[in-house]
Structures are given as structure tokens and as C-alpha cells.
Design an enzyme around this catalytic site. Structure first.
Site, PDB file in Angstrom:
ATOM      1  CB  ALA A 230      -0.546   2.768  -7.800  1.00 48.45           C
ATOM      2  CB  SER A 232       5.741   0.383  -6.876  1.00 49.64           C
ATOM      3  OG  SER A 232       5.373   0.093  -5.534  1.00 49.64           O
ATOM      4  CB  SER A 235       1.920  -5.716  -1.639  1.00 50.06           C
ATOM      5  OG  SER A 235       1.184  -4.596  -1.192  1.00 50.06           O
ATOM      6  CB  THR A 253      -5.286  -1.527   7.149  1.00 51.99           C
ATOM      7  OG1 THR A 253      -4.618  -1.210   5.913  1.00 51.99           O
ATOM      8  CG2 THR A 253      -4.251  -1.938   8.188  1.00 51.99           C
ATOM      9  CG  HIS A 270      -2.872  -8.510  -1.847  1.00 49.57           C
ATOM     10  ND1 HIS A 270      -1.962  -7.814  -1.104  1.00 49.57           N
ATOM     11  CD2 HIS A 270      -3.059  -7.804  -2.990  1.00 49.57           C
ATOM     12  CE1 HIS A 270      -1.598  -6.717  -1.771  1.00 49.57           C
ATOM     13  NE2 HIS A 270      -2.258  -6.696  -2.908  1.00 49.57           N
TER      14      HIS A 270
END
Length: 399
Positions: A230, A232, A235, A253, A270
Site C-alpha cells: 500500500a 509503495s 501505480s 478494476t 489517479h
């Protein structure tokens, strides 16, 4: 056409004068870079670097034969030295073409930032494109064939490389060189790793290249799995690997969670950092996407995909798990892995690395941990490159 890079750094150079950051502290030896300047066939000088005559001498070249000096951007770095005896520097208006007495033809390219890009064609036909720091083409580039060499700010404007690829100006054999290198990316192996993911490379100051000579372009992995815990940075690492490519399809997803403000904020973050040219689809039906032809896929993430699959199979219940849930999940994972093996698309997938911390207190939690571990291992087996991201640092496990 012979090209000598008198400097490859940002206008302030690398390390920046007086900067205490870690990247500047590491920029020594070949990783130290003066402001970018290009000497073409000893006759054409694009931009100026501090002490250009000495920079040329260190590279085994001379400025005595320079017939034209062109500037590509306003100088915001240290004061530039202009050696006596050189022609006065100038800039070519956007869209105009200049014929140099040496036989070179220079065409100016309009950019979306202050400055001018230069397309240079040598007397024997070699072609290069040089873009200034922070610059990208203002529109699609009109080209008849890919350039032999493209030099641009890969780390600062990866979208510029994406535009050139989309226009066909950068092809499979184009040698993409990163210049205007600043301290935003640590030098050394990390710089070269990031550039290789974009199909680019960096060379030390003083390097001489022959335009049109074959050079092994960094081999881009077609399938990559990025693992991490988490927050890290997994992404961000996955997105970075495709930001220099056009028309990426981002596959989310996680879906939407009505009433969950924190989840909405995460999704918005994001979306904001993705390039504008990317498209987004929210789905867990991954097999048809992998089977279809199309642009690169970025799947984020496999852990949420597995959550969806276990929801559909009722696999959180011990009774359902033993009564067919295990088989249903195993079959869905097998189908996904087979699709990854067969896909012809460029693929970057993100997944959580679990099992390194506290053992879950419930059987359902342990079941998810175990199934995600198995999924990650099976997925990784079909990828040319696998990375583990820890504290924002990408550690290659394969490739």
C-alpha cells in the site's frame, strides 16, 4: 552526419550549483552534465553550453568550422559564453527552412512551450530532431519516415515522445536520446532504468554518434507486472512505464463505491495524473481486452479484480468455498493467465504484494491472501518483466 553532444544536461547543468539534493550529490563523473548543446558535423551548433570551445576540445572536436549557431530556447541558466569567431547565434521562425553553407537543411518546428524545435537533414540524407527543454510539438508532426535520432526532454516531457510516436516520427529503429537532464530523476542506474522503459537512453557529455548508424534500441518488455504494498508507488511506476506512449487504455478494476468519499478521492487522484491522451474503462472483464488488438493496456489492479471474482463466486464463505467457490476462482485465474500468455498487446499490470506482514485474523482474509499470492505468481510467470516497488524504489525481479 556526425553528432557530438557537448552537453546533455538542463540549462542549469547537473548538479545544479549550490543544490543540496541527493540527485545532485550523486551527479559526479559521467553523471555530471553541462547544459545541452549539439555539434553537427563540426559545422552546425545547436544551443550553447558553458565553455563551448573547451567542451568541444574535451570531445576531440573544434568549433573552428562552425558555419551556423542556432538557439532553441530562452536561456534561463548561467550566463553563456560566446566564443569569438563564431557566427552570431539566432533562431529560425516556426515552419521556416534554413539551408546552411555546409549542406545541412534545418527546419523549425512549432512547440507548445517557449522555444523552437529543429529538424536537421545532413548532406547525405541522415535526419535528426532536436527539441528544447520542456518542449513538445504543438501538433502532430508531418513526417514521411521516422527520424534516425531524436533528442528531447524525455524525463520532463514524456508526452512529447508519445506525440512523436503517434505521428510516426519515432519508429522501432529511432535512437531516442534523453537530453536536458535535470535533478528530478536520480542519475546512474535509476535514470537509465526509467529511460529504458520509455525506449530511450542517455549518453555522457562529449559522446559522438553517427546519425543513421544502427544502435540497439532499448528492448521494451511487452508484458510487465508491477508489485508493491500500500502506497509503495506501484501505480505511479506502472503509469510512468507507459506515459511516453500514445492512446493507452487504462483499465480500472475498482469500479465506483457510492457514498465512499475516500475512495472517490483516490480515483480522482489517479485520473488527474494520467496523460490526457489516455482512455479509461472500468471493468473486470479482462480476457476480451487482452484478446483484442489495440493500444497498450494498463490494468490497475489485480487485487481488486480478484476481489470481484471472489465476490461473484461467493468465495468469502467457508461453505461456498468448499462447495465450488474454490474451483470457480481457480478457473477464472486460469483463464486470465492464459489470456496474458496469448495477448499481442503491450501490457502493464499492477498488483498488491501481500503475505509479508500480519497473518489475517479470519479464514476469508487468509483465503484472499493465499489466492492473490497464487495469482501474482502465475501472472508473473507470463511476463517478460516483473518489478517490486518498495518506498517508491522499483526493484527488478525479472527482466
Amino acid at each position: 552526419m556526425e553528432l557530438t553532444l557537448l552537453g546533455t544536461g538542463a540549462p542549469d547543468g547537473l548538479p545544479r550549483p549550490g543544490c543540496p539534493c541527493a540527485a545532485c550529490a550523486l551527479a559526479v563523473g559521467e553523471d555530471a552534465r553541462a547544459a545541452t548543446a549539439l555539434l553537427v558535423d563540426g559545422a552546425l551548433l545547436l544551443d550553447l553550453t558553458p565553455g563551448p570551445a573547451f567542451a568541444a576540445a574535451r570531445a576531440g572536436r573544434s568549433l573552428a568550422g562552425v558555419r551556423q549557431v542556432l538557439l532553441s530556447h530562452p536561456n534561463h541558466g548561467p550566463p553563456l559564453e560566446f566564443p569569438a569567431g563564431l557566427p552570431a547565434p539566432g533562431r529560425v521562425p516556426d515552419g521556416r527552412e534554413l539551408s546552411v553553407i555546409s549542406g545541412h537543411r534545418v527546419r523549425a518546428m512549432a512547440l507548445d512551450a517557449p522555444g523552437t524545435g529543429y529538424e536537421v537533414q545532413g548532406p547525405e540524407g541522415g535526419r535528426l530532431l532536436y527539441l528544447p527543454p520542456g518542449g513538445a510539438p504543438a501538433g502532430l508532426v508531418a513526417v514521411t519516415a521516422p527520424y534516425d535520432i531524436v533528442l528531447l526532454d524525455v524525463t520532463g516531457r514524456p508526452d512529447a515522445l508519445a506525440r512523436l510516436r503517434e505521428a510516426g516520427a519515432v519508429g522501432a529503429t529511432t535512437d531516442v536520446l534523453a537530453v536536458h537532464l535535470d535533478h528530478e530523476v536520480p542519475p546512474g542506474r535509476e535514470l537509465h532504468r526509467r529511460l529504458a522503459a520509455a525506449g530511450a537512453r542517455a549518453v555522457p557529455d562529449g559522446t559522438t554518434l553517427t546519425v543513421g548508424d544502427y544502435h540497439a534500441v532499448p528492448d521494451l518488455p511487452r508484458r510487465t507486472l508491477v508489485l508493491g504494498g500500500a502506497r509503495s508507488g506501484k501505480s505511479v511506476e506502472a503509469e510512468r512505464r507507459l506515459e511516453s506512449f500514445p492512446q493507452v487504455l487504462y483499465v480500472a478494476t475498482g469500479g465506483t463505491r457510492e457514498g465512499d468519499a475516500d475512495w472517490a478521492a483516490r480515483v480522482a487522484l489517479h485520473r488527474e495524473r494520467r496523460p490526457a491522451s489516455w482512455r479509461t474503462t472500468e471493468t473486470c472483464d479482462l480476457v476480451p481486452l487482452l484478446a483484442a488488438e489495440g493500444p497498450p493496456l494498463l490494468i490497475d489492479c489485480l487485487a481488486l479484480w480478484l476481489t470481484h471474482v471472489m465476490d461473484e463466486a461467493g468465495a468469502w464463505s467457508d461453505a461456498t468455498w468448499d462447495g465450488g467457490g474454490r474451483q470457480a476462482v481457480t478457473e477464472r485465474v486460469r483463464e486470465l493467465v492464459a489470456a496474458v500468455r496469448a495477448t499481442g498487446r503491450t501490457l502493464v499490470a499492477v498488483s498488491n504484494e501481500v503475505g509479508s506482514g500480519v497473518v489475517p485474523a479470519t479464514s476469508a482474509g487468509r483465503r484472499f491472501r493465499d489466492e492473490l499470492g497464487r495469482l501474482n505468481a502465475a501472472f508473473a510467470a507470463e511476463c517478460e518483466q516483473v518489478l517490486l516497488v518498495v518506498a517508491g524504489q522499483a526493484l527488478p525481479l525479472r527482466g
